[in-house]
Each structure stands twice: as C-alpha cells, then as structure tokens.
Scaffold this motif. Structure first.
Motif, short mmCIF file in Angstrom:
data_model
loop_
_atom_site.label_atom_id
_atom_site.label_comp_id
_atom_site.label_asym_id
_atom_site.label_seq_id
_atom_site.Cartn_x
_atom_site.Cartn_y
_atom_site.Cartn_z
N GLU A 30 0.83 -1.15 0.08
CA GLU A 30 0.11 0.00 -0.14
C GLU A 30 0.89 1.43 0.03
O GLU A 30 0.46 2.29 -0.17
N GLU A 31 2.03 1.18 0.17
CA GLU A 31 3.18 2.25 0.17
C GLU A 31 3.98 2.30 -1.12
O GLU A 31 4.62 3.06 -1.07
N THR A 32 3.68 1.35 -2.07
CA THR A 32 4.46 1.32 -3.22
C THR A 32 3.75 1.77 -4.52
O THR A 32 2.73 1.28 -4.63
N ASP A 33 4.79 2.49 -5.37
CA ASP A 33 4.30 3.01 -6.55
C ASP A 33 4.44 1.88 -7.57
O ASP A 33 5.57 1.37 -7.74
N VAL A 34 3.39 1.54 -8.19
CA VAL A 34 3.42 0.35 -9.28
C VAL A 34 3.40 0.96 -10.69
O VAL A 34 2.21 1.64 -11.17
N PHE A 35 4.29 0.35 -11.51
CA PHE A 35 4.27 0.73 -13.28
C PHE A 35 3.91 -0.51 -13.82
O PHE A 35 4.74 -1.30 -13.59
N ILE A 36 2.92 -0.63 -14.43
CA ILE A 36 2.75 -1.72 -15.31
C ILE A 36 2.87 -1.57 -16.90
O ILE A 36 2.03 -0.57 -17.47
N ILE A 72 1.14 1.63 -18.63
CA ILE A 72 1.81 2.14 -19.98
C ILE A 72 1.41 1.13 -21.05
O ILE A 72 1.97 0.07 -20.84
N LYS A 73 0.49 1.14 -21.88
CA LYS A 73 0.19 0.34 -23.02
C LYS A 73 1.13 0.84 -24.33
O LYS A 73 0.69 1.65 -24.92
N SER A 74 1.86 -0.14 -24.72
CA SER A 74 2.43 0.16 -26.01
C SER A 74 1.47 -0.02 -27.31
O SER A 74 0.78 -1.17 -27.14
N LYS A 75 1.53 0.67 -28.15
CA LYS A 75 0.59 0.64 -29.23
C LYS A 75 1.11 -0.47 -30.41
O LYS A 75 0.54 -0.85 -31.18
N THR A 76 2.45 -1.00 -30.19
CA THR A 76 3.12 -1.79 -31.02
C THR A 76 3.95 -2.71 -30.01
O THR A 76 4.13 -2.44 -28.97
N ASN A 77 4.12 -3.89 -30.93
CA ASN A 77 4.85 -5.12 -30.06
C ASN A 77 6.40 -4.70 -29.95
O ASN A 77 7.00 -4.60 -31.13
N LYS A 78 6.83 -4.45 -28.76
CA LYS A 78 8.33 -4.30 -28.66
C LYS A 78 9.13 -5.53 -28.27
O LYS A 78 10.19 -5.23 -28.69
N GLY A 79 8.54 -6.29 -27.89
CA GLY A 79 9.31 -7.50 -27.54
C GLY A 79 9.68 -7.24 -25.99
O GLY A 79 9.89 -6.45 -25.54
N LEU A 80 10.12 -8.47 -25.34
CA LEU A 80 10.35 -8.35 -23.94
C LEU A 80 11.66 -7.71 -23.62
O LEU A 80 11.49 -6.69 -22.83
N ALA A 81 12.69 -7.81 -24.47
CA ALA A 81 13.97 -7.05 -24.27
C ALA A 81 13.84 -5.59 -24.35
O ALA A 81 14.10 -4.84 -23.46
#
Length: 303
Positions: A30-36, A72-81
């Motif tokens: 509850e004290e952590t900022d999460v970026f997905i 953060i949603k990518s509009k194109t496929n970046k791949g995992l790396a």
C-alpha cells in the motif's frame, strides 16, 4: 523512500492475476508505486489474451492495493527485451532505484521488505550490481551462516538495481569481437554458468533477443556481484510452456514462505562451494561440450 515496482505483462492473463495478487499481499504494498508495462500483441494468436490482460490491469486503479498504479500500454509490439530496457529506463529515473517483475513471478509476503532493505543496505557498496529475489536450491556449506550469498550472475526472476549500475550498461555490446577473441575472458564470463558465453553469441547473432544476457555481460565487465537470498522470495510459475521464451520445467521450482521475516544483511565473501553449486544449475559439462563442439561431433558422426 520505497523503490517503485515495474511489472512487465503481455499475453498471460491467468499468470498476470497471480503475480499482481501476490504482490498486493505484500507488506509495503500500500506504500508502493507500481508501473505496469503492457506490450502490444505480436500477432492475431495473442491478441485476445493481450486484451484480457489489459482489461484486468485497467481495473486495478479502482482498488487500493498499491499507493499508485500507472499503466503504460504500448501501441506496437516491442518484444520483452525492448520493453524492459525502455520501461526500466523510465521508472529508475524517479528516485534512482527500481524493483522489476514479469508476469509469471509470484512473490512471498516479505518480497518488498527484502528488496527494499537490500537496496538500502547495499546502495553504496559498489561491488554489488543487483539484488535477486529468487534463489535456486543451493547446497550451503555447514559453516556458512549468512542469510544471503553472492554470485557472478544477475537474475531476471524478480530483481532490483540502482540507476548508476543500470546506466552503465552497453546494450550494443560494442567490445564483443575483442571479448570473443580472448579465451580467458570467455572462461571467466562462464563463472556465472556454462551457458553465459553461448547466450551472448546467440544474442549477437540475433538468434535470441535477450536484455538479460547483455545485463549480465556488463556486470561481468564491471567485475560486480549479485546478492541472492538463501530463502527464495520469488517463484516462477511460467515454466509451463505458456511463455514466449520459456519451455516446460520443474527444475527451478522454489518454495515460498508464507510469513514475513526480515533478512539480516551482511558482507559475506564469495564461497567456492556455493559458486560451484550455482554454476551447475545451468547445465552439465556434457551438455555444454555438445553446444560448443557441434561441428566436431558432426564430423565424428560422419566417420
């Protein structure tokens, strides 16, 4: 100040839910900022699952699992790396450190405690490259008392680092030709596992697309170490054939504690027996003799 958590998701809705739920059950959640970071679909086959994953993560802002959730949603496929390199770049600039998870990693309730405590403890210890939340089933010497151990190899299954280490990485591996020509350097690199140099070769030859082997190579060049816990705070649930880069295996299973226990950090020396046990987790000598001597074996079979 707690480190922000970057989570990289793609097309595994069931795994993603388990990953998020386990993190939400952490002390400090509850004290952590999460970026997905959600990568876009690569083809029609994964489009449905990518949509399911995005539908789920969109709901997270309605619940107070974490201090904040940024999607953060990518509009194109970046791949995992590329997703991880660009995503970590973005998050690590917030306060100089980051904790990283992928969508197939279930954490123990004390994962965030362990990772944040370790980041604080080792921040100014310049021989430490990163913190791993996962550990293998290592055989420890009877007289080894530390709650952590050190390794030449970083881990991608729940890890953390600081901006100065991350910013030092040469993602182009610009000195590869010189490295490859020096047998002693290749041997030294393989202290972290017999697969290290062959993975780097595959990366340069574009047979794989791995951020992790380039990350580990920069660690090797910097002559730095990774901190591992004796008791794993991470379990990989993705070795079930569902991942882009994963097969089916139970070789790396880990048992997680359901309790919260603070780790007592210290500065142990590298232990040869632990290093050997760690290295042996990455294949046998016979397996890598075959990898390194494919042409010789082919000639022998012709005879």
């Amino acid at each position: 100040m707690l480190a922000p958590v970057a989570i990289f998701v793609y097309a595994r809705p069931e795994h993603t839910i388990k990953t998020i739920e386990a993190l939400a059950n952490n002390l400090y959640a509850e004290e952590t900022d999460v970026f997905i970071f959600s990568d876009a679909s690569k083809n029609n086959k994964t489009e449905k699952d990518v949509k399911l994953v995005r539908k789920y993560i969109d709901l997270l802002s309605d619940y107070k699992f974490f201090k904040s959730v940024t999607i953060i949603k990518s509009k194109t496929n970046k791949g995992l790396a590329n997703s991880i390199i660009s995503g970590v770049n973005e998050v690590i600039n917030l306060n100089g450190k980051v904790i990283v998870l992928e969508d197939d990693l279930v954490t123990s309730p004390d994962f965030l405690v362990y990772m944040n405590d370790a980041l604080d403890f080792y921040e100014n210890e310049k021989r430490i490259w990163s913190i791993s939340g996962y550990t293998f089933g290592i055989k420890f010497p009877k007289k080894y008392t530390s709650e952590i151990y050190l390794s030449y190899r970083g881990c991608s299954w729940g890890w953390a680092t600081w901006r100065d280490r991350w910013d030092s990485v040469d993602w182009l591996v610009s000195d590869y030709k010189n490295f490859k020509s020096e047998k002693d350097l290749v041997k030294k690199f393989n202290r972290g596992g017999r697969d290290m140099s062959s993975m780097l070769d595959a990366q340069i030859e574009k047979k794989i697309d791995s951020w992790a082997i380039r990350w580990c190579y920069s660690q090797f060049k910097s002559n730095m170490l990774t901190v591992y816990p004796r008791v794993s705070r991470v379990k990989n649930i993705g070795l079930d054939g569902s991942g882009t880069h994963s097969g089916i295996s139970s070789r790396y299973d880990a048992n997680l504690s359901s309790s919260i226990k603070r780790c007592e950090f210290d500065y142990p020396e590298l232990n040869d027996k632990i290093i050997k046990s760690f290295k042996n987790k990455f294949g046998t000598k016979l397996e890598y003799f075959v990898i390194w001597n494919k042409n010789l074996i082919k000639k022998m079979l012709r005879i």
